[in-house]
Design an enzyme around this catalytic site. Structure first.
Site, PDB file in Angstrom:
ATOM      1  N   GLY A 153       0.828  -1.197   0.000  1.00  0.00           N
ATOM      2  CA  GLY A 153       0.000   0.000   0.000  1.00  0.00           C
ATOM      3  C   GLY A 153       0.861   1.246   0.000  1.00  0.00           C
ATOM      4  O   GLY A 153       2.011   1.236  -0.443  1.00  0.00           O
ATOM      5  N   ILE A 155       2.250   3.102   2.538  1.00  0.00           N
ATOM      6  CA  ILE A 155       3.444   3.099   3.374  1.00  0.00           C
ATOM      7  C   ILE A 155       4.432   2.042   2.891  1.00  0.00           C
ATOM      8  O   ILE A 155       5.643   2.287   2.812  1.00  0.00           O
ATOM      9  CB  ILE A 155       3.074   2.885   4.848  1.00  0.00           C
ATOM     10  CG1 ILE A 155       2.181   4.020   5.338  1.00  0.00           C
ATOM     11  CG2 ILE A 155       4.330   2.796   5.712  1.00  0.00           C
ATOM     12  CD1 ILE A 155       1.661   3.841   6.748  1.00  0.00           C
ATOM     13  N   ARG A 236       0.308  -2.839  12.967  1.00  0.00           N
ATOM     14  CA  ARG A 236      -0.548  -3.177  14.098  1.00  0.00           C
ATOM     15  C   ARG A 236      -0.099  -4.521  14.660  1.00  0.00           C
ATOM     16  O   ARG A 236       0.153  -5.463  13.902  1.00  0.00           O
ATOM     17  CB  ARG A 236      -2.022  -3.251  13.687  1.00  0.00           C
ATOM     18  CG  ARG A 236      -2.649  -1.923  13.311  1.00  0.00           C
ATOM     19  CD  ARG A 236      -2.731  -0.961  14.491  1.00  0.00           C
ATOM     20  NE  ARG A 236      -3.389   0.304  14.148  1.00  0.00           N
ATOM     21  CZ  ARG A 236      -2.785   1.357  13.655  1.00  0.00           C
ATOM     22  NH1 ARG A 236      -1.467   1.311  13.411  1.00  0.00           N
ATOM     23  NH2 ARG A 236      -3.460   2.475  13.406  1.00  0.00           N
ATOM     24  N   GLU A 265      -2.330  -0.892  24.274  1.00  0.00           N
ATOM     25  CA  GLU A 265      -1.540   0.331  24.427  1.00  0.00           C
ATOM     26  C   GLU A 265      -2.298   1.348  25.271  1.00  0.00           C
ATOM     27  O   GLU A 265      -3.536   1.374  25.231  1.00  0.00           O
ATOM     28  CB  GLU A 265      -1.230   0.927  23.046  1.00  0.00           C
ATOM     29  CG  GLU A 265      -0.413  -0.008  22.156  1.00  0.00           C
ATOM     30  CD  GLU A 265      -0.136   0.593  20.784  1.00  0.00           C
ATOM     31  OE1 GLU A 265      -0.555   1.751  20.533  1.00  0.00           O
ATOM     32  OE2 GLU A 265       0.488  -0.087  19.954  1.00  0.00           O
ATOM     33  N   HIS A 285       4.959   3.147  19.897  1.00  0.00           N
ATOM     34  CA  HIS A 285       4.000   3.543  18.866  1.00  0.00           C
ATOM     35  C   HIS A 285       4.163   5.018  18.488  1.00  0.00           C
ATOM     36  O   HIS A 285       3.230   5.830  18.617  1.00  0.00           O
ATOM     37  CB  HIS A 285       2.560   3.278  19.302  1.00  0.00           C
ATOM     38  CG  HIS A 285       1.626   3.137  18.128  1.00  0.00           C
ATOM     39  ND1 HIS A 285       0.400   2.540  18.215  1.00  0.00           N
ATOM     40  CD2 HIS A 285       1.751   3.528  16.832  1.00  0.00           C
ATOM     41  CE1 HIS A 285      -0.198   2.555  17.033  1.00  0.00           C
ATOM     42  NE2 HIS A 285       0.611   3.159  16.175  1.00  0.00           N
TER      43      HIS A 285
END
Length: 323
Positions: A153, A155, A236, A265, A285
């Site tokens: 995709g 990224i 993720r 998180e 993160h």
């Protein structure tokens, strides 16, 4: 309108140019993280518009049922942390721009930073110097190695470009449609998932988390990786089968991991199983956490509020609520 922003840890948003879009509204910003339903219900009792920073706080039915004044949730990206059906039932619009044409360069850059840090043992070498030691090991060069991108995709494509700049061979595995797009872009696509995991020297995950991608990387997949390979996850944590990564790095396949994301998180437990392994690098993160990225994201988020205030909500992911 009364607008509440949650989880702005460093009180950054009011310093961004795009914050001016909220002029004329009553804005409350919380800098800590709270997940307790009672505490959130009290904080949000008078809130008409709720602004979320990605998935930091879960907005579930027990909370939504206690927020009768809430009319809009404005955020960006995917929304597994929101009970959208309940929002629709209660007349709450959820606006979330999916930024299909704008890759997160911040996340791509952090991915590359983790790759460099892991392959050259940068955190470990720094810690050794601080202990009074000198050169604790020998790192690995990236040129000529195979960089695997799982999920082709926005990224993933940016990370592939970085890999080419460093002289790496790019190998793709993804959904059938994404594999076809990769071939059309001139990328090499692996013959199979098993072959992909076996061939990569560095394997980086770049998929969104949906029901269909949850646990898509299995313990069996990881067992095919090289003992010298690095697995990177800035996407993720639940993309990987629960417990599989810890077991895999302990077994030595892959030999290293670098992660920015976790099942739950924020992680406050210093004894987290990934934090105390010499062959794992962890960050909290921070893939999207840059001032530049915040300006891009919150321009969209605040534009959604402006549009709602003007009576023309945009990027509505639960359009049934408009009926």
């Amino acid at each position: 309108m009364k607008i509440t922003i949650l989880d702005d840890y460093f009180d950054t948003l009011r310093t961004l140019p795009c914050f001016a879009k909220l002029g004329g509204h009553e804005v409350t910003i919380w800098n800590d993280h709270v997940q307790d339903v009672d505490a959130l219900a009290e904080r949000l009792a008078d809130t008409e518009v709720l602004v979320l920073i990605r998935e930091r706080t879960k907005i579930r039915t027990p909370l939504l049922q206690r927020l009768p004044k809430l009319k809009l949730i404005s955020q960006r990206s995917v929304y597994p942390h929101i009970d959208v059906e309940t929002c629709t039932q209660q007349g709450i619009i959820v606006s979330s721009d999916q930024h299909a044409g704008t890759p997160s360069h911040a996340t791509a850059e952090l991915t590359w930073a983790l790759i460099m840090a892991a392959m050259r043992q940068i955190p470990q070498q720094m810690a050794a110097l601080q202990r009074g030691e000198w050169q604790i090991g020998v790192g690995n060069t990236l040129r000529g190695k195979t960089l695997g991108i799982y999920g082709y995709g926005r990224i993933g494509g940016a990370v592939a470009d970085y890999g080419r700049a460093f002289g790496m061979n790019i190998l793709i595995w993804a959904s059938e449609a994404s594999r076809e797009r990769a071939r059309a872009d001139g990328c090499e696509v692996a013959e199979s998932k098993e072959a992909f995991f076996a061939a990569c020297d560095v394997l980086s995950l770049h998929m969104r988390l949906y029901d269909s991608t949850r646990g898509i990387v299995t313990a069996e997949d990881l067992s095919h990786m090289k003992t010298t390979a690095l697995l990177v996850n800035t996407s993720r944590a639940p993309l990987i089968e629960p417990g599989a990564l810890v077991a895999a790095v302990d077994a030595g396949r892959p030999g290293m991991a670098a992660v920015d994301v976790y099942e739950e998180e924020p992680v406050r437990d210093a004894a987290h199983p990934l934090f105390n392994r010499d062959n794992v690098i962890c960050t909290p993160h921070i893939g999207y956490v840059t001032r530049d990225e915040y300006e891009i994201q919150f321009t969209d988020i605040f534009d959604q509020i402006v549009a709602y205030a003007a009576g023309n909500p945009i990027n509505v992911i639960n359009p049934d609520v408009l009926k």
